[in-house]
Structure formats: C-alpha cells, structure tokens
Design a protein around this motif. Structure first.
Motif, PDB file in Angstrom:
ATOM      1  N   THR A 193       1.044  -1.257   0.102  1.00 51.87           N
ATOM      2  CA  THR A 193      -0.094   0.079  -0.026  1.00 51.87           C
ATOM      3  C   THR A 193       0.913   1.281   0.055  1.00 51.87           C
ATOM      4  OG1 THR A 193      -1.783  -1.055   0.972  1.00 51.87           O
ATOM      5  CG2 THR A 193      -1.813   1.086   1.289  1.00 51.87           C
ATOM      6  N   ALA A 194       1.790   1.420   1.216  1.00 54.15           N
ATOM      7  CA  ALA A 194       2.522   2.585   1.045  1.00 54.15           C
ATOM      8  C   ALA A 194       3.218   2.829  -0.518  1.00 54.15           C
ATOM      9  CB  ALA A 194       3.546   2.541   2.310  1.00 54.15           C
ATOM     10  N   ILE A 195       4.011   1.610  -0.726  1.00 57.99           N
ATOM     11  CA  ILE A 195       4.558   1.868  -1.935  1.00 57.99           C
ATOM     12  C   ILE A 195       3.970   2.371  -2.983  1.00 57.99           C
ATOM     13  CG2 ILE A 195       6.025   0.646  -3.831  1.00 57.99           C
ATOM     14  CD1 ILE A 195       6.880  -1.359  -1.506  1.00 57.99           C
ATOM     15  N   TYR A 196       2.693   1.942  -3.281  1.00 62.06           N
ATOM     16  CA  TYR A 196       1.585   2.495  -4.396  1.00 62.06           C
ATOM     17  C   TYR A 196       1.449   4.020  -4.089  1.00 62.06           C
ATOM     18  CZ  TYR A 196      -1.545   2.120  -8.159  1.00 62.06           C
ATOM     19  OH  TYR A 196      -1.989   2.596  -9.368  1.00 62.06           O
ATOM     20  N   VAL A 197       1.162   4.199  -2.894  1.00 63.37           N
ATOM     21  CA  VAL A 197       0.759   5.473  -2.373  1.00 63.37           C
ATOM     22  C   VAL A 197       1.682   6.492  -2.965  1.00 63.37           C
ATOM     23  CG1 VAL A 197       0.324   7.288  -0.853  1.00 63.37           C
ATOM     24  CG2 VAL A 197      -0.892   4.784  -0.661  1.00 63.37           C
ATOM     25  N   PHE A 198       3.099   5.961  -2.593  1.00 65.64           N
ATOM     26  CA  PHE A 198       4.297   6.942  -3.024  1.00 65.64           C
ATOM     27  C   PHE A 198       4.433   7.108  -4.323  1.00 65.64           C
ATOM     28  CE2 PHE A 198       8.692   7.605  -3.972  1.00 65.64           C
ATOM     29  CZ  PHE A 198       9.159   8.472  -2.955  1.00 65.64           C
ATOM     30  N   GLU A 199       4.125   5.888  -5.368  1.00 63.60           N
ATOM     31  CA  GLU A 199       4.403   6.027  -6.692  1.00 63.60           C
ATOM     32  C   GLU A 199       3.168   6.986  -7.236  1.00 63.60           C
ATOM     33  OE1 GLU A 199       5.037   3.125 -10.517  1.00 63.60           O
ATOM     34  OE2 GLU A 199       4.036   2.360  -8.840  1.00 63.60           O
ATOM     35  N   LEU A 200       1.872   6.958  -6.721  1.00 65.19           N
ATOM     36  CA  LEU A 200       0.641   7.566  -7.167  1.00 65.19           C
ATOM     37  C   LEU A 200       0.971   9.033  -7.035  1.00 65.19           C
ATOM     38  CD1 LEU A 200      -2.793   5.954  -6.513  1.00 65.19           C
ATOM     39  CD2 LEU A 200      -1.710   6.316  -8.662  1.00 65.19           C
ATOM     40  N   ALA A 201       1.515   9.417  -5.521  1.00 61.75           N
ATOM     41  CA  ALA A 201       1.820  10.699  -5.317  1.00 61.75           C
ATOM     42  C   ALA A 201       2.682  11.701  -6.205  1.00 61.75           C
ATOM     43  CB  ALA A 201       2.200  10.999  -3.796  1.00 61.75           C
ATOM     44  N   ASN A 202       3.700  10.713  -6.759  1.00 60.84           N
ATOM     45  CA  ASN A 202       4.736  11.494  -7.421  1.00 60.84           C
ATOM     46  C   ASN A 202       4.426  11.359  -9.006  1.00 60.84           C
ATOM     47  OD1 ASN A 202       7.211  12.020  -5.893  1.00 60.84           O
ATOM     48  ND2 ASN A 202       6.972  10.116  -5.165  1.00 60.84           N
ATOM     49  N   ARG A 203       3.632  10.353  -9.453  1.00 60.99           N
ATOM     50  CA  ARG A 203       3.450  10.154 -11.020  1.00 60.99           C
ATOM     51  C   ARG A 203       2.030   9.853 -11.374  1.00 60.99           C
ATOM     52  NH1 ARG A 203       5.475   5.307 -12.522  1.00 60.99           N
ATOM     53  NH2 ARG A 203       5.645   6.105 -14.472  1.00 60.99           N
ATOM     54  N   ALA A 204       0.971  10.570 -10.623  1.00 57.61           N
ATOM     55  CA  ALA A 204      -0.169  10.191 -10.756  1.00 57.61           C
ATOM     56  C   ALA A 204      -0.778  10.467 -12.156  1.00 57.61           C
ATOM     57  CB  ALA A 204      -1.186  10.927  -9.716  1.00 57.61           C
ATOM     58  N   TYR A 205      -0.387  11.802 -12.709  1.00 56.44           N
ATOM     59  CA  TYR A 205      -0.582  12.256 -13.978  1.00 56.44           C
ATOM     60  C   TYR A 205       0.022  11.170 -15.072  1.00 56.44           C
ATOM     61  CZ  TYR A 205      -0.950  15.248 -18.162  1.00 56.44           C
ATOM     62  OH  TYR A 205      -1.079  15.782 -19.459  1.00 56.44           O
ATOM     63  N   ASP A 206       1.310  11.245 -15.133  1.00 48.02           N
ATOM     64  CA  ASP A 206       1.823  10.162 -16.046  1.00 48.02           C
ATOM     65  C   ASP A 206       1.331   8.862 -15.876  1.00 48.02           C
ATOM     66  OD1 ASP A 206       3.682  12.232 -16.510  1.00 48.02           O
ATOM     67  OD2 ASP A 206       5.188  11.625 -15.114  1.00 48.02           O
ATOM     68  N   LEU A 207       0.928   8.293 -14.829  1.00 46.95           N
ATOM     69  CA  LEU A 207       0.160   7.005 -14.740  1.00 46.95           C
ATOM     70  C   LEU A 207      -0.905   6.848 -15.448  1.00 46.95           C
ATOM     71  CD1 LEU A 207       1.367   5.770 -11.117  1.00 46.95           C
ATOM     72  CD2 LEU A 207       2.412   4.850 -13.372  1.00 46.95           C
ATOM     73  N   LEU A 208      -1.956   8.072 -15.262  1.00 45.37           N
ATOM     74  CA  LEU A 208      -3.167   8.200 -15.703  1.00 45.37           C
ATOM     75  C   LEU A 208      -3.126   8.200 -17.081  1.00 45.37           C
ATOM     76  CD1 LEU A 208      -5.931   8.176 -14.520  1.00 45.37           C
ATOM     77  CD2 LEU A 208      -5.898  10.488 -14.771  1.00 45.37           C
ATOM     78  N   ILE A 209      -2.311   9.246 -17.834  1.00 42.90           N
ATOM     79  CA  ILE A 209      -2.283   9.034 -19.116  1.00 42.90           C
ATOM     80  C   ILE A 209      -1.829   8.072 -20.077  1.00 42.90           C
ATOM     81  CG2 ILE A 209      -2.315  11.732 -19.109  1.00 42.90           C
ATOM     82  CD1 ILE A 209       0.686  11.858 -19.981  1.00 42.90           C
TER      83      ILE A 209
END
Length: 540
Positions: free
Chosen positions: A444-460
């Motif tokens: 969970t924590a690892i994925y939240v970290f990745e989302l917080a840093n790269r949410a836009y890039d991951l989404l598009i």
C-alpha cells in the motif's frame, strides 16, 4: 514527546467524573485502548500495557484522564462498542471536547470509515508511541503521513483477509463449496476440513421444490405454501418466503456446480438433483421478466455525478462505437461529453498532485516505522500460532501413548485426534498465511508513494478502464456540470493538492482557493482498495 497546544477541553458538569470538575480547561483527556480480538486479550497483547503507557504520558504532560474507553474485538468492521461511545462523547462535548490519547494509529482505527468519523469531530489526537499529535492545526504534510499510516493499517488487515480468501479459492478448485451450507445441506467437519453433507430432514423436501416447479403447474407462491405445509423451514426455523425459494431454484449447487468469486466450479459435494432438471427449471424461470445484467460496462460509469440534480452521470454508445456521458435524467439538456474528453478532464484534475521534498522524507521515515510495527505484529501472531501447533502436537502424542497403554479406548482417541488434527492444521495454515502477509505488508505505502509522485503520468499512459482503477483510489467525488469537471481528492491525497492561479478552464476551476469541494454530492469513496505496486517502486 510533549503534546502540542490543544484548543479544547471537556466542560465540567453533569455526568462527568468528580475529578473532571477539578481539571483545568485544556488539560482534560480521554484514553482509548483496543486489542484486535478476544484471543489477543487472552494471550496478553495487553490492554493493561496500553493503559499504563497512556497514563504515564498523561502524567508527564499534565493531562488528567477523565474517562477510559476499552475495546476487545476486531476492527475490520466498524461498530466497536467503546469506539462508538467515544464518538458520542466527543460529539456531545462539541467545541470543548477533551483530547484523545491512544497508543498507536492501528489501535484507534483500522479502517477508513473510523478515520473519517473521528476526523469530522476535529479533536486533538495524541498517538503516544508514534510521537504524533494530529489536530486541526496540523500541517497538511503531517496529515498526509498520518493518512498513510491509516492506509497501511487497513491494508495489513485486508492482506490477512486475502489469505483466508485464498484458502477458500483453493477449496473451490478442489470442488468443495466454501460458504455456509444452503437449505438442504449441512456443514460437517471431515479430516480437519469443513465440507457439505445432505441434510436428512430437508434434502428431500428441497428436491421436491424443483420437481414441482418443473411440472409447470405451480408458481413460486405455490411452492412457498407447499414448504409451509410440509414443514420445510429455514435453519433458524422461519418460514420460507417466495424470494428465498426463488433464490434456491436459481442455485446450481443443488445440481453439482457452484459460483464463487466470479467463477464457476464443478462441485464434488453431493448433488440433490440432476443437471438436466436444473436446466429445465432455469428455462421456466427465464420465461419471466426477472432482472437482466448490464449489456455494457463503461469505463467511468458510477464515478461522476451531475452538478445540477446530483443524479448519476451515465453513458451510452453512439454509432455503435463512440461512448458519450450525460446526466441520467437530462435535467439541463446539456451537451454529451465524449469518453476521450472526460478522460482528459480527469488527467488535468490530477496533474496538480505534488509530493514536496520534506513530505517525501517524512513519508520514508513513516514507511520504516510502519514496516517495523507490522513485522512486530506478525511475529507475535506467528509465535502464538506456533505455540498452539506445538501444544496440539504434544496432546496427540500423549493421547497415542495412553491408547497404547490401554488408558483410553480407540473410539475416544480417534474422536479427540480428529479435533486436534483440525486445530493443528489451522495453526499451521495461519503460520503460512502470516509469512505471506509479511511479505506484502508494504504494498500500500509503496503504491501511494508512486501515485503521489506520478499520478498524471500513470493516468495518461493507460486505457480508460485502467484509468478508472487509479481514479477510484485518488478521488472520492467527481461532479460534471456545464461541460466542466470538479473533483474531490480522497484522503490522504487531498493534502497534496496545491491551488494554482489562472482562469477557469473546461477541465475544472484551477483558480479556486479550495479545489477539493466545488460541488459535493455526499457519496462515500467509490473504492478504497489499492492496486499492487511495481517491484521497482520502493523508494530509496
């Protein structure tokens, strides 16, 4: 650590302890302690130890504990007795509520609903062992780190639950139904496992329901009357209504197959009817207008509400290939929004998410603390399970010696051995499950970290259906009105959004002082379950 400056205290008055009237304003506190099960209470995971820690902290920092709240039960589901009483007290005290003293984050809440309920009270909470004070004056970075701890605690509980579900799926693969026995069957234990057996009192009557309906002469209401007259009752003795009988007629378990977790399995449990009879009954049932499944599964359906009428925003296909979204009631007759445009709006909405450097460092420290706490809990649970395993093994060996020496007969030995073998298998399974859970505790924590840093890039970079899974994690509300999308970020991501300046755009209102709540529809977070992280996502 010393407590932060508090803003409120409980008002002396009727119903409080006598000591409370002598406590200066701002120095009143309530104590909350919890163990996650009655088994933990018996094995000494220690309410007294929590109380001693909190009372020492209160004494060192000048707080007087005016009331104590103790829970000994699971926190996987909300509804804990003492926690509910705590919320009622805080609500009653209002702006003069006492501070809350608790040992650690996972002692106070281990699901997000509890967190939200307490957060709405706006009270100061001291997490003594973690050295953290969460209050209305806390910085957004502190609230974000606290939110991460809550998510990790929830994820740990979910991982334990997942391992139980894996055992159920393994049972399904072997052809055995893992749930509670439906009417006509009984749950029995054989060889240390729970299996289905036919109920000698009800099995024939259930089969008669299928036979009667197959004749084409009886309605489901007629079958309900037959069940009443023949003495066919539910497991608690209640009458079987038409809805219960309809569900039974739809259940393929009676014919040797069953559904579990979205999959179909061929069962090895005893069947009450033939598959041919079951199919004939289904054909007759299908002749009536019962509910039908959805013909399409749209990527963003259910994520967005209308900003005018608060109704759902639904989707439909145009020209057999283009997907458009609109208010389900067409309350304002606004233009439809294409799926591609809605996806672009969502991408623009999450682009402001930022993880400042100071928060990043605090996050990594919190990650290490949470990992240590989880490992301690897993180790304690494993030691307890290992002790049970060794104890049961000694009992079996001792009983075998007693049987050889004639102190007990074969019947007694076999009955006790079956019971002990079940306990031994359960303890061994728990040890294996805890080993797997420990390995996944940081997901969970690892994925939240990745989302917080790269949410836009991951989404598009993803297709709309995969974008939906990310959005269910990031957002708690999305509202569409006049061609513009306004979003509310879910905790703890709401602490990372920074207001930007500039004119309104069709992607929302970036210039609003508070981008989190332009329109509020009051919906609960859509899905709080986090996806698995990439192995390379671990920071540092």
């Amino acid at each position: 650590m010393p407590p932060s400056k508090t803003r409120r205290s409980a008002r002396p008055g009727r119903g409080n302890h006598a000591k409370e009237a002598e406590v200066p304003t701002g120095k009143q506190a309530v104590l909350y302690a919890r163990v996650s099960s009655r088994e933990q209470e018996r094995e000494g995971f220690s309410i007294p130890a929590q109380q001693a820690c909190l009372k020492k902290y209160a004494s060192d920092n000048g707080f007087a504990i005016v009331q104590e709240f103790i829970d000994v039960e699971t926190a996987k589901k909300t509804g804990r007795t003492a926690f509910t009483q705590l919320l009622a007290l805080l609500k009653k005290k209002g702006a003069k509520a006492p501070v809350v003293l608790v040992e650690k984050t996972d002692r106070l809440y281990r699901n997000l609903k509890d967190w939200v309920a307490l957060d709405e009270m706006r009270v100061d909470v001291h997490f003594v062992k973690e050295g953290i004070v969460v209050s209305e004056e806390s910085r957004s970075s502190e609230k974000f780190i606290h939110g991460i701890k809550v998510l990790m605690a929830k994820n740990y509980v979910d991982n334990l639950s997942e391992e139980v579900k894996k055992g159920m799926h393994q049972k399904c693969e072997e052809g055995h139904y893992p749930g509670m026995a439906p009417i006509g069957y009984l749950n029995v234990r054989e060889g240390g496992r729970s299996l289905l057996a036919t109920d000698p009192e009800r099995a024939l009557l259930v089969r008669n329901l299928f036979d009667l309906y197959d004749r084409g002469e009886h309605s489901i209401d007629d079958l309900a009357e037959y069940a009443q007259q023949s003495g066919l009752r539910g497991k608690k003795g209640g009458l079987l209504g038409s809805a219960v009988i309809h569900n039974a007629l739809r259940n393929p378990l009676y014919a040797g197959q069953f559904h579990w977790g979205g999959k179909s399995y061929v069962g090895n449990d005893p069947a009450l009817i033939t598959w041919a009879l079951f199919e004939r009954v289904q054909a007759r049932l299908d002749g009536h207008p019962y509910t039908r499944g959805r013909s399409h599964d749209f990527a963003f359906a259910g994520l967005v509400t209308c900003g005018h009428c608060k109704g759902a925003v639904t989707a439909e296909i145009k020209k057999e290939k283009y997907v458009y979204y609109h208010c389900s009631t067409r309350c304002q007759r606004e233009a439809f929004v294409s799926e591609a445009k809605l996806a672009a709006m969502f991408a623009a909405a999450v682009r402001p998410l930022k993880l400042p450097e100071d928060v990043r460092e605090a996050f990594l420290a919190s990650l290490k603390d949470s990992r240590r706490d989880i490992e301690v809990d897993v180790r304690a649970r494993t030691v307890a399970a290992q002790a049970r395993l060794e104890r049961v093994t000694r009992l079996i060996n001792a009983a075998y010696e007693d049987k050889l020496e004639g102190r007990i007969d074969d019947a007694f030995f076999n009955s006790k051995r079956s019971e002990w073998e079940t306990q031994r298998a359960e303890a061994a399974e728990e040890i294996q499950r805890l080993t797997r859970v420990s390995a996944k505790s940081l997901d969970t924590a690892i994925y939240v970290f990745e989302l917080a840093n790269r949410a836009y890039d991951l989404l598009i970079s993803r297709e709309p259906r995969d974008q939906r899974r990310l959005l269910e994690i990031l957002l708690s509300n999305s509202v569409l009105a006049e061609g513009k999308l306004t979003v509310t970020f879910a905790s703890p991501f709401d602490q990372l959004t920074e207001p930007t300046t500039g004119p309104e755009t069709e992607n929302g209102d970036p210039g609003s002082p508070d981008r989190r709540h332009s329109v509020w529809s009051g919906r609960q977070d859509s899905n709080l379950r986090l996806l698995g992280p990439k192995p390379s996502a671990l920071p540092g």
